[in-house]
Scaffold this motif. Structure first.
Motif, PDB file in Angstrom:
ATOM      1  N   MET A 103     -11.805   2.955  11.528  1.00  0.00           N
ATOM      2  CA  MET A 103     -11.172   3.904  10.862  1.00  0.00           C
ATOM      3  C   MET A 103     -11.616   4.070   9.532  1.00  0.00           C
ATOM      4  O   MET A 103     -11.209   3.225   8.509  1.00  0.00           O
ATOM      5  CB  MET A 103      -9.848   4.502  11.050  1.00  0.00           C
ATOM      6  CG  MET A 103      -9.217   5.729  10.392  1.00  0.00           C
ATOM      7  SD  MET A 103      -7.517   5.982  11.052  1.00  0.00           S
ATOM      8  CE  MET A 103      -7.634   6.224  12.687  1.00  0.00           C
ATOM      9  N   ASN A 104     -12.086   5.236   9.035  1.00  0.00           N
ATOM     10  CA  ASN A 104     -12.546   5.378   7.766  1.00  0.00           C
ATOM     11  C   ASN A 104     -11.137   5.129   6.588  1.00  0.00           C
ATOM     12  O   ASN A 104     -10.321   5.838   6.779  1.00  0.00           O
ATOM     13  CB  ASN A 104     -13.035   6.860   7.298  1.00  0.00           C
ATOM     14  CG  ASN A 104     -13.526   7.035   5.959  1.00  0.00           C
ATOM     15  OD1 ASN A 104     -13.317   6.177   5.127  1.00  0.00           O
ATOM     16  ND2 ASN A 104     -14.213   8.265   5.582  1.00  0.00           N
ATOM     17  N   ASP A 105     -11.405   4.221   5.641  1.00  0.00           N
ATOM     18  CA  ASP A 105     -10.275   3.880   4.792  1.00  0.00           C
ATOM     19  C   ASP A 105     -10.090   5.066   3.599  1.00  0.00           C
ATOM     20  O   ASP A 105      -9.098   4.901   2.861  1.00  0.00           O
ATOM     21  CB  ASP A 105     -10.354   2.561   4.256  1.00  0.00           C
ATOM     22  CG  ASP A 105      -9.294   1.518   5.027  1.00  0.00           C
ATOM     23  OD1 ASP A 105      -8.547   1.912   5.698  1.00  0.00           O
ATOM     24  OD2 ASP A 105      -9.449   0.455   4.632  1.00  0.00           O
ATOM     25  N   ARG A 118      -1.608   6.542  10.822  1.00  0.00           N
ATOM     26  CA  ARG A 118      -1.009   7.012  12.254  1.00  0.00           C
ATOM     27  C   ARG A 118      -1.995   8.230  12.715  1.00  0.00           C
ATOM     28  O   ARG A 118      -1.965   8.392  14.252  1.00  0.00           O
ATOM     29  CB  ARG A 118       0.387   7.633  12.069  1.00  0.00           C
ATOM     30  CG  ARG A 118       1.382   6.390  11.746  1.00  0.00           C
ATOM     31  CD  ARG A 118       2.874   7.119  11.695  1.00  0.00           C
ATOM     32  NE  ARG A 118       3.297   7.162  12.893  1.00  0.00           N
ATOM     33  CZ  ARG A 118       3.962   6.539  13.754  1.00  0.00           C
ATOM     34  NH1 ARG A 118       4.198   5.064  13.617  1.00  0.00           N
ATOM     35  NH2 ARG A 118       4.277   6.993  14.961  1.00  0.00           N
ATOM     36  N   LEU A 119      -2.478   8.954  11.933  1.00  0.00           N
ATOM     37  CA  LEU A 119      -3.409  10.046  12.218  1.00  0.00           C
ATOM     38  C   LEU A 119      -4.189  10.173  11.292  1.00  0.00           C
ATOM     39  O   LEU A 119      -4.094  10.304  10.103  1.00  0.00           O
ATOM     40  CB  LEU A 119      -2.585  11.334  12.379  1.00  0.00           C
ATOM     41  CG  LEU A 119      -3.476  12.536  12.705  1.00  0.00           C
ATOM     42  CD1 LEU A 119      -4.190  12.422  14.150  1.00  0.00           C
ATOM     43  CD2 LEU A 119      -2.562  13.906  12.583  1.00  0.00           C
ATOM     44  N   VAL A 148      -1.967  11.191   8.362  1.00  0.00           N
ATOM     45  CA  VAL A 148      -0.405  10.479   8.276  1.00  0.00           C
ATOM     46  C   VAL A 148      -0.767   9.075   7.885  1.00  0.00           C
ATOM     47  O   VAL A 148      -1.553   8.483   8.724  1.00  0.00           O
ATOM     48  CB  VAL A 148       0.176  10.809   9.629  1.00  0.00           C
ATOM     49  CG1 VAL A 148       1.677  10.254   9.420  1.00  0.00           C
ATOM     50  CG2 VAL A 148       0.733  12.343  10.043  1.00  0.00           C
ATOM     51  N   ALA A 149      -0.180   8.912   6.736  1.00  0.00           N
ATOM     52  CA  ALA A 149      -0.496   7.451   6.403  1.00  0.00           C
ATOM     53  C   ALA A 149       0.909   6.782   6.300  1.00  0.00           C
ATOM     54  O   ALA A 149       2.006   7.327   5.807  1.00  0.00           O
ATOM     55  CB  ALA A 149      -1.152   7.329   4.799  1.00  0.00           C
ATOM     56  N   GLU A 150       0.805   5.203   6.289  1.00  0.00           N
ATOM     57  CA  GLU A 150       2.036   4.373   6.107  1.00  0.00           C
ATOM     58  C   GLU A 150       1.603   3.668   5.033  1.00  0.00           C
ATOM     59  O   GLU A 150       0.564   3.172   4.708  1.00  0.00           O
ATOM     60  CB  GLU A 150       2.277   3.682   7.372  1.00  0.00           C
ATOM     61  CG  GLU A 150       2.423   4.308   8.704  1.00  0.00           C
ATOM     62  CD  GLU A 150       3.696   5.055   8.602  1.00  0.00           C
ATOM     63  OE1 GLU A 150       4.524   4.744   7.725  1.00  0.00           O
ATOM     64  OE2 GLU A 150       3.768   5.895   9.764  1.00  0.00           O
ATOM     65  N   ARG A 187       6.182   7.252   4.550  1.00  0.00           N
ATOM     66  CA  ARG A 187       4.961   7.978   5.250  1.00  0.00           C
ATOM     67  C   ARG A 187       4.636   9.343   4.652  1.00  0.00           C
ATOM     68  O   ARG A 187       5.460   9.877   4.262  1.00  0.00           O
ATOM     69  CB  ARG A 187       5.698   8.408   6.751  1.00  0.00           C
ATOM     70  CG  ARG A 187       4.876   9.145   7.740  1.00  0.00           C
ATOM     71  CD  ARG A 187       5.587   9.491   9.104  1.00  0.00           C
ATOM     72  NE  ARG A 187       5.632   8.096   9.753  1.00  0.00           N
ATOM     73  CZ  ARG A 187       5.984   7.893  11.065  1.00  0.00           C
ATOM     74  NH1 ARG A 187       6.492   9.087  11.534  1.00  0.00           N
ATOM     75  NH2 ARG A 187       5.872   6.941  11.509  1.00  0.00           N
ATOM     76  N   ARG A 188       3.412   9.369   4.595  1.00  0.00           N
ATOM     77  CA  ARG A 188       2.832  10.735   3.693  1.00  0.00           C
ATOM     78  C   ARG A 188       1.820  11.442   4.596  1.00  0.00           C
ATOM     79  O   ARG A 188       1.057  10.837   5.208  1.00  0.00           O
ATOM     80  CB  ARG A 188       1.822   9.600   2.835  1.00  0.00           C
ATOM     81  CG  ARG A 188       1.262  10.988   1.669  1.00  0.00           C
ATOM     82  CD  ARG A 188       0.664  10.055   0.505  1.00  0.00           C
ATOM     83  NE  ARG A 188       1.425   9.146  -0.158  1.00  0.00           N
ATOM     84  CZ  ARG A 188       1.070   8.777  -1.085  1.00  0.00           C
ATOM     85  NH1 ARG A 188      -0.137   8.659  -1.711  1.00  0.00           N
ATOM     86  NH2 ARG A 188       1.718   7.839  -2.041  1.00  0.00           N
ATOM     87  N   THR A 189       2.171  12.600   4.707  1.00  0.00           N
ATOM     88  CA  THR A 189       1.627  13.528   5.452  1.00  0.00           C
ATOM     89  C   THR A 189       0.913  14.422   4.753  1.00  0.00           C
ATOM     90  O   THR A 189       1.482  15.230   3.933  1.00  0.00           O
ATOM     91  CB  THR A 189       2.656  14.157   6.770  1.00  0.00           C
ATOM     92  OG1 THR A 189       3.277  13.412   7.268  1.00  0.00           O
ATOM     93  CG2 THR A 189       1.676  15.274   7.602  1.00  0.00           C
ATOM     94  N   VAL A 190      -0.458  14.566   4.825  1.00  0.00           N
ATOM     95  CA  VAL A 190      -1.219  15.402   3.983  1.00  0.00           C
ATOM     96  C   VAL A 190      -2.235  16.394   4.953  1.00  0.00           C
ATOM     97  O   VAL A 190      -2.778  15.851   5.912  1.00  0.00           O
ATOM     98  CB  VAL A 190      -2.305  14.737   3.099  1.00  0.00           C
ATOM     99  CG1 VAL A 190      -3.079  15.665   2.170  1.00  0.00           C
ATOM    100  CG2 VAL A 190      -1.303  13.652   2.079  1.00  0.00           C
TER     101      VAL A 190
END
Length: 279
Positions: free
Chosen positions: A1-3, A97-98, A105-107, A121-124
Motif C-alpha cells: 500500500m502507498n505510504d 486501516r483504509l 484511516v491511519a493508525e 486513529r486519524r480519519t481524513v
C-alpha cells in the motif's frame, strides 16, 4: 500500500499525506499533509518554513504531553520561557486501516522517552463542495495507553498567556501581505484568537480557508490564530487548563476545513462551512 497517498477530488490531486518523514528529533517527527492545494492548484500549506522549521503542513501537534514535546522546537518552561530541551516525542505511522483516493484511516503511536503514551486513529477525507471549493475532513482520536492518567498542556497552561496552541494545526501559505481573518461575528487576529466560534476564515491573496469544528466538543475548543507573525490556525486542546485523559480514555476532535479558490466574504464562508459539516 502507498505510504504517501495522494488525496483527490474529482480525479484532481489536492493533497499528499506523508507518513514517515525524515526529520531531526527536535522537530518532533510526525505524519503531515503537504502540499495541500485548492482545486485550481494554489498551494495553501507550508512545510518547515524558515520562521518555524517545526511547522509541518496540516496535522496534529501538541507541545506538552506529560512534559514531552510533540510540537517541535523549544519548550516553554514556566519562569524560564522558551527553552531547548531534549524532550521531543514522535508520532509513528503504523499502518492504514483504509486508504482510498478520497481519504484514509491511519493508525499512529505517540512515543517519547522510550515508551508509548498515546495511540491515535486519524480519519481524513477529501470532499468536493463546488467547482472552486472542497473540504478536508480531519478527525483524530487520542487514546491513553499508559497505566495511569495522562494530561495534555500548552504554553498557556504553563504560564505563557495567549499561546494555547496544540491539537489540529494548519500552517498556511505565507505571502507578501498577512492574510485576513474573520468569523461570523468578529474580524482581525486580536478579535478572533483565543475565542470559540463555529468557524474561522483565513483569506489570502487568491485563496480562502474556512475552519469549522464539526462536533459540539470540538466547538468548545477556542481557536489559535496567527496572521501577523505567520499564517496559521489551530484548535486548542488545552486553553485554560490541561486536558486530562484517564488510562484507557480517548479524546476525539473533528475539524473540517473548506479549501477555496478566491477571496470569500462572510456570507460565502458561512454557507460553505455549513455545507461542509452538514450530515
Amino acid at each position: 500500500m502507498n505510504d504517501s497517498p495522494v488525496l483527490r477530488v474529482a480525479g484532481r490531486p489536492v493533497g499528499r499525506y506523508v507518513t514517515r518523514p525524515e526529520l531531526p528529533a527536535r522537530l518532533s517527527p510526525r505524519p503531515y499533509l503537504h502540499p495541500v492545494t485548492t482545486r485550481g492548484g494554489t498551494a495553501v500549506t507550508e512545510l518547515s518554513p524558515a520562521d518555524h522549521l517545526h511547522h509541518l503542513g496540516v496535522g496534529v501537534a501538541v507541545p506538552d504531553v506529560e512534559g514531552h514535546n510533540f510540537w517541535g522546537g523549544r519548550t516553554f518552561v514556566r519562569d524560564r520561557g522558551p527553552t531547548e530541551l531534549d524532550n521531543h516525542g514522535a508520532q509513528r505511522h503504523t499502518g492504514f486501516r483504509l486508504c482510498d483516493p478520497d481519504g484514509f484511516v491511519a493508525e499512529l503511536r505517540w512515543v517519547a522517552g522510550g515508551g508509548e503514551l498515546l495511540r491515535e486513529r486519524r480519519t481524513v477525507a477529501a470532499v468536493g463542495l463546488t467547482d472552486t471549493a472542497w473540504a478536508l475532513d480531519f478527525t483524530f482520536s487520542l487514546t491513553n495507553t499508559t497505566s495511569g492518567p495522562l494530561s495534555i498542556g500548552s504554553p498557556a497552561t504553563n504560564g505563557r498567556p495567549g499561546a494555547a496552541y496544540g491539537g489540529f494545526f494548519w500552517r498556511a501559505r505565507k505571502e507578501s501581505a498577512p492574510p485576513g481573518v474573520f468569523t461570523a461575528h468578529a474580524e482581525g487576529e486580536e478579535a478572533v484568537h483565543g475565542r470559540c466560534a463555529d468557524w474561522v476564515a483565513l483569506v489570502g491573496g487568491a485563496w480562502t480557508l474556512v475552519f469549522a469544528g464539526a462536533t459540539d466538543r470540538t466547538r468548545r475548543d477556542p481557536w489559535f490564530v496567527r496572521t501577523a507573525e505567520y499564517p496559521g490556525v489551530g484548535s486548542s486542546l488545552a486553553h485554560d487548563a490541561r486536558l486530562e485523559i484517564p488510562a484507557g480514555g480517548t479524546a476525539v476532535r473533528r475539524v473540517v476545513t473548506v479549501v477555496a479558490d478566491g477571496r470569500l466574504g462572510r456570507d460565502e464562508a458561512a454557507a460553505l462551512a455549513g455545507k461542509a459539516v452538514s450530515p
